[in-house]
Enzyme design. Structure first.
Site, PDB file in Angstrom:
ATOM      1  N   HIS A 151      30.506  89.751  72.369  1.00 58.61           N
ATOM      2  CA  HIS A 151      29.977  89.554  71.019  1.00 58.61           C
ATOM      3  C   HIS A 151      28.471  89.275  70.989  1.00 58.61           C
ATOM      4  CE1 HIS A 151      33.802  89.319  68.787  1.00 58.61           C
ATOM      5  NE2 HIS A 151      34.290  88.828  69.909  1.00 58.61           N
ATOM      6  N   GLU A 206      26.608  89.465  68.480  1.00 66.66           N
ATOM      7  CA  GLU A 206      26.274  88.793  67.217  1.00 66.66           C
ATOM      8  C   GLU A 206      26.501  87.291  67.318  1.00 66.66           C
ATOM      9  OE1 GLU A 206      29.036  90.187  67.904  1.00 66.66           O
ATOM     10  OE2 GLU A 206      30.710  89.574  66.633  1.00 66.66           O
ATOM     11  N   CYS A 264      34.144  94.201  69.689  1.00 72.73           N
ATOM     12  CA  CYS A 264      35.450  93.600  69.936  1.00 72.73           C
ATOM     13  C   CYS A 264      36.538  94.385  69.203  1.00 72.73           C
ATOM     14  CB  CYS A 264      35.427  92.120  69.535  1.00 72.73           C
ATOM     15  SG  CYS A 264      36.778  91.177  70.247  1.00 72.73           S
TER      16      CYS A 264
END
Lengths: 258, 771
Positions: A228, A230, A97
């Site tokens: 994302h 994560e 990002c």
């Protein structure tokens, strides 16, 4: 050759004011057995102790100039030569990002210019809005990349997107897109449930040409993506296992390479 | 009369009442003549006249916003005595602390930023987020979720109807959402829940409520009180400026048509990129046990924080005001003392730990300066370049007045019959309600907020198939690493109901909160309330307040959770009138395993659908009556004992997966609840209702304590047995399947709509209005 044990792999997650995705990035590395470190850029004097550098998402320094621009220029003024060396040695450097935006602003992605030359930007979404929605990502055929080696080509992941500036524009226009595709630098494309790589908004949340969601450099050790992974980590997360695979790839790559 | 001391002015209060009123007006302190007389008596005993900075400090401390002078009486009488075993420390601090597990507590805060948002929607809403984050951080807690209930006049309001000085609701709405987005996303705290509600009474008078939940290790809990004599006051964060001066006094009076120009300086300027590292630095210093006390600078600025921190520990303070770092030169001492500039925190630190604390703030590039010291006597002394300009007993400042203002119910028939002809085509009515602004999809708002940052949001407020999600009843976050335990979060109030009947409307808000939590599989654990009402000096408005507070207490005391934090916002009146009484409730529930969160969308074909609870003829102020333009009718009642029994039974059935999909029945009744369950997937349902009510009442009644549940046929017995044992009424109403919603009543088909038609009606309205 003996592989490095995951716990001996030290990942440096660089933070400044406004990088606000570092806690989940930290957890992601911990969950795959590595040893992450949250390091403020003001305290980052050397890259020597680390085998991986990650720039987390967020709004570094408010993104007031252009997404990622201020963070990138602070890195340039402090550690740039060392970072280029780090990349040359094949160590992985990643950005998610806002981190992707920083790597683009540093000229490390797509990395087709002179060292440090900026050849792309992540422009404002076509919707002119911050878009928080779940994206379907197709793993496209690419060069071997540190971040995707354990994710087979053609696999589809659901990963959250949350950004206002994610449209990848390349200097050089059509030819530049063709070049990064030919050089195997495109890692992920936004698709719909039919896996169509030209699926329009909202499947492609930002209007990125050719639905590009993530890329790597030609060598495959610098990588960035807007969505994302994560945040798409453990089993209780509605997104399933998607994120874990990418971080496991990264740790495996480092273990095998160094 | 005026005794000039350079930057400070002395004011004599030994003057006529008219002169006192003029002093109040000219100083902008908002103090009444009687309050000024009380201050005069105090200074007579002190043997001198007050300084401007002293009078300004009293104006802040004694404002409605700071000292709750009109509301305190009712809150103490009806709400504050409620207690629950899980409460650790509630009401007294900036955020309520409640036990999460053996090692952790969660912090809850809910506030309003109404007046600033009416003047400057972007900045007002943004700084609302800033303020609520600080309330949670100052308990030592890491913020994990933001909640934003926001209220506007209809977006279709005609521009010609706008009173002078009132901005169009579209502009306000768009500005508020942008402000929340840009601040919340930049600080990296997910905005996971909220509500967007429209009512004509919010014209010129929008409400922007904002809630925050944080998580803290019990060992790291810190309070807003200094440690001991000799501790240093360290002010950290952004500079102090002229923005946000008189914010609390501005918030304690009605808005006028010239508020835009006269009160613009009362709105603060937000800087999320100062806030983000400030949070890190404060939490880091606290986790390293380097602080003795921590408090945020909110309403009243330094003038409130210094005295309150010192008084809480039974001490006083010496402050050197010129040490405060400023945004701009030339500020007068009183301006510095009362400025509400954002992004500031006050710490008390022992001298031994000072260097370590300053080093942490230096690393984060956050300014931090020592501005004073804790002293033994319970007085605050403020010095300006060596000269004493302020010397008052803290208790005189903080005690403040308390009023029992008169109440008077409005002359209105509460339960009169509504008279109109039942429409022949109820399917069209269903579509009209589904696409009405209060019920239609809010994804235009929700997707502008990052609801998944921090990666703890296990179930967001939009659930279902990607890009065709439906609304969840509550969002779930899992705040502690390695623990499956989740916090379910919802916010609820239906101002239409409260406006018609403040007591039952407020009771309904608590019922809705509890049933939204139960619908996802969570047991209610705590509430926060933000009580937005009109001018308390008007007996009718005070009556609304008093009745609503009693309604809240009536339900809350039976469900095992109490109001742990809250805020009262009065004077929500603009030239166009008062806001409808709006007691916003934020509910926090505990879900033992966040992975078992239930969602409303239908799961598989052929499952059985049940209605838990009973539908009654309760259509007063319902979405149906509003569409029909009908007045009258009964506002839904609440049976708190049934609510407690039914929600416990339901949560158990969700936990053992007997119930695979669940949705509460609220605005728009069963018809809308079923429609919403068809969204998010493309599965429909076939429903047969057999109650003795009229067909429209059966479809659209908004009776409380009802849910619709999907149960696999094999588990019907288990479901029915569990509810019967708990003495909870239920009815089998149909089954899932196909891609159509059909509803019949006593054998007559009323509705047959494809799920795509439902999706279209529900999804598009806000996008079409806002673009």
């Amino acid at each position: 050759m003996i592989e490095m044990r995951p716990q001996d792999i030290h990942a440096c997650i660089v933070r400044i004011e406004g990088t606000n995705n570092e806690d989940e990035m930290y957890r992601a590395f911990k969950n795959v057995g590595a040893t992450p470190h949250l390091v403020h850029l003001n305290e980052l004097k050397t890259l020597d102790p680390y085998q991986c550098i990650m720039i987390p998402g967020g709004f570094s320094a408010g993104d007031y100039v252009r997404a990622g621009a201020i963070f990138a220029s602070r890195i340039r003024s402090r550690l740039f030569d060392e970072l280029l060396d780090f990349v040359d040695h094949g160590y992985p450097v990643g950005g998610i990002c806002n981190g992707f935006q920083v790597l683009v602003e540093l000229g490390l992605l797509p990395g087709d210019g002179e060292p440090g030359e900026v050849t792309a930007c992540l422009a404002e979404n076509d919707s002119a809005r911050f878009e928080c929605r779940h994206s379907l990502l197709l793993r496209t055929p690419s060069n071997p990349c540190a971040f995707t080696s354990r994710l087979p080509e053609g696999e589809r992941l659901m990963v959250p997107s949350a950004h206002a500036e994610g449209k990848l524009l390349l200097a050089g226009g059509i030819r530049a897109y063709k070049r990064i595709e030919e050089r195997g630098q495109v890692l992920f494309k936004y698709v719909n449930y039919a896996n169509e790589t030209e699926a329009p908004y909202p499947w492609n949340p930002n209007g990125s040409p050719h639905n590009i969601a993530g890329i790597c450099n030609e060598k495959g050790n610098v990588f960035g993506m807007m969505p994302h992974p994560e945040r798409a980590f453990d089993i209780e997360n509605e997104n399933g296992y998607a994120g874990r695979t990418l971080f496991e790839s990264l740790i495996r790559y480092i273990g095998e390479t160094f | 009369m005026v005794n000039n001391m350079g930057d400070v002015t002395r004011l004599s209060l030994n003057v006529s009442d008219d002169e006192l009123a003029r002093i109040s007006e000219e100083t902008g302190t908002g103090l009444s003549v009687n309050e000024l007389k009380e201050i005069r008596d105090y200074f007579e005993k002190e043997g001198r006249d007050p300084t401007d900075i002293e009078l300004q400090a009293l104006g802040q401390a004694w404002s409605e916003h700071c000292c709750y002078k009109s509301s305190k009486y009712y809150l103490k009488k009806y709400l504050f005595h409620l207690d629950a075993p899980q409460n650790i420390r509630v009401i007294k601090e900036d955020a309520g602390l409640v036990e999460f597990d053996d090692d952790h507590a969660y912090a809850v805060a809910l506030e309003s930023h109404n007046h600033p948002s009416a003047i400057e929607p972007y900045g007002g809403a943004a700084t609302g987020i800033g303020g609520i984050l600080r309330d949670v951080v100052c308990m030592g807690a890491q913020p994990v979720a933001l909640v934003d209930p926001i209220f506007f006049a209809p977006l279709t309001t005609d521009y010609d109807e706008l009173p002078r000085g009132v901005k169009h609701p579209k502009f306000i709405f768009s500005g508020v959402v942008s402000g929340i987005r840009d601040y919340g996303n930049r600080v990296g705290i997910p905005t996971v829940a909220g509500m967007t509600t429209f009512h004509p009474g919010y014209l010129g008078n929008c409400l922007v409520n904002v809630g925050c939940i944080g998580i803290v290790k019990k060992d790291d809990i810190i309070y807003s009180r200094v440690g001991g004599v000799g501790d240093l006051f360290v002010l950290a964060g952004g500079g102090t400026g002229r923005d946000g001066i008189h914010g609390v006094t501005f918030a304690s009076k009605e808005l006028a048509d010239d508020s835009e120009t006269s009160s613009r300086s009362a709105v603060q300027v937000g800087d999320p990129i100062m806030k983000e590292p400030l949070i890190h630095a404060c939490l880091e210093a606290n986790a390293k046990k380097l602080l003795t006390g921590l408090k945020d600078l909110g309403g009243g600025g330094l003038s409130c924080v210094v005295g309150e921190m010192a008084e809480a520990a039974g001490f006083g303070a010496h402050i050197d005001l010129e040490k405060v770092h400023l945004k701009e030169g030339g500020m007068l001492p009183w301006e510095i003392w009362v400025s509400e500039s954002q992004e500031r925190m006050m710490m008390s630190v022992t001298k031994d730990n000072l260097d370590d604390v300053l080093a942490i703030f230096d690393k984060w590039d956050v300014p931090a300066v020592v501005i004073g010291e804790v002293t033994p006597e319970e007085r605050v002394h403020v010095f300006w370049k060596g000269e004493e300009i302020y010397d008052m007993e803290i208790s005189f400042v903080t005690t403040g007045p308390m009023y029992q203002r008169p109440t008077e119910p409005p002359v209105r028939d509460q339960d009169g019959e509504a008279r109109f002809e039942t429409p022949a085509n109820l399917e069209e009515v269903l579509i009209d309600i589904l696409s009405s602004c209060n019920i239609a999809s809010k994804d235009w708002v929700i997707r502008q907020y990052d609801f998944e940052v921090r990666a703890n949001t296990t179930s967001p407020s939009l659930v279902g198939t990607a890009n065709s999600e439906t609304h969840a009843d509550a969002a779930v976050v899992r705040p502690v690493e390695g623990s499956s335990r989740g916090l379910a979060i919802t916010s609820d109030v239906n101002p239409h109901l409260v406006a018609r009947d403040p007591y039952w409307g407020a009771a309904s808000a608590v019922d809705e909160t509890v049933r939204n939590l139960a619908a996802v599989g969570a047991r209610v654990h705590s509430f926060a309330d933000c009580l937005n009402f009109g001018n308390p000096e008007k007996p009718e408005k005070m009556w609304e307040f008093s009745m609503a507070v009693q309604g809240l207490a009536f339900v809350a005391e039976k469900v095992g959770a109490t109001f742990v934090s809250g805020n009262v916002s009065l004077y929500n009146e603009a030239p166009a009138g008062a806001c409808p009484p709006t007691p916003t409730i934020m509910g926090i529930g505990i879900i033992e395993d966040a992975a078992l969160t239930a969602t409303p969308l239908f799961k598989s074909a052929g499952d059985t659908l049940y209605l838990i609870g009973e539908t009654k003829d309760e259509l007063g102020a319902s979405a149906y009556y509003r569409i029909m333009g009908a007045d009258g009718g009964t506002v839904p009642r609440v049976d708190p004992d049934l609510l407690a029994r039914a929600s416990e039974a339901l949560v158990s059935l969700i936990e053992d997966r007997t119930v695979v999909a669940c949705h509460d029945v609220s605005e728009g009744g069963i018809a809308i609840a079923l429609s919403e369950m068809c969204l998010g997937s493309t599965m429909g349902a076939s429903i047969e209702l057999h109650d003795e009510l009229g067909p429209d009442t059966s479809l659209f009644s908004e009776s409380n304590t009802r849910w619709i549940c999907e149960v696999e046929p094999a588990n019907e017995d288990a479901f029915e047995k569990a509810l019967a044992e708990s003495n909870v009424p239920f009815t089998k109403i149909g089954s899932t399947g196909w891609d159509r919603l059909t509803i019949s009543h006593k054998g007559r088909q009323l509705v047959s709509l494809s799920t795509s038609k439902l999706m279209d009606a529900w999804q598009r309205p806000l996008w079409e209005t806002m673009g």
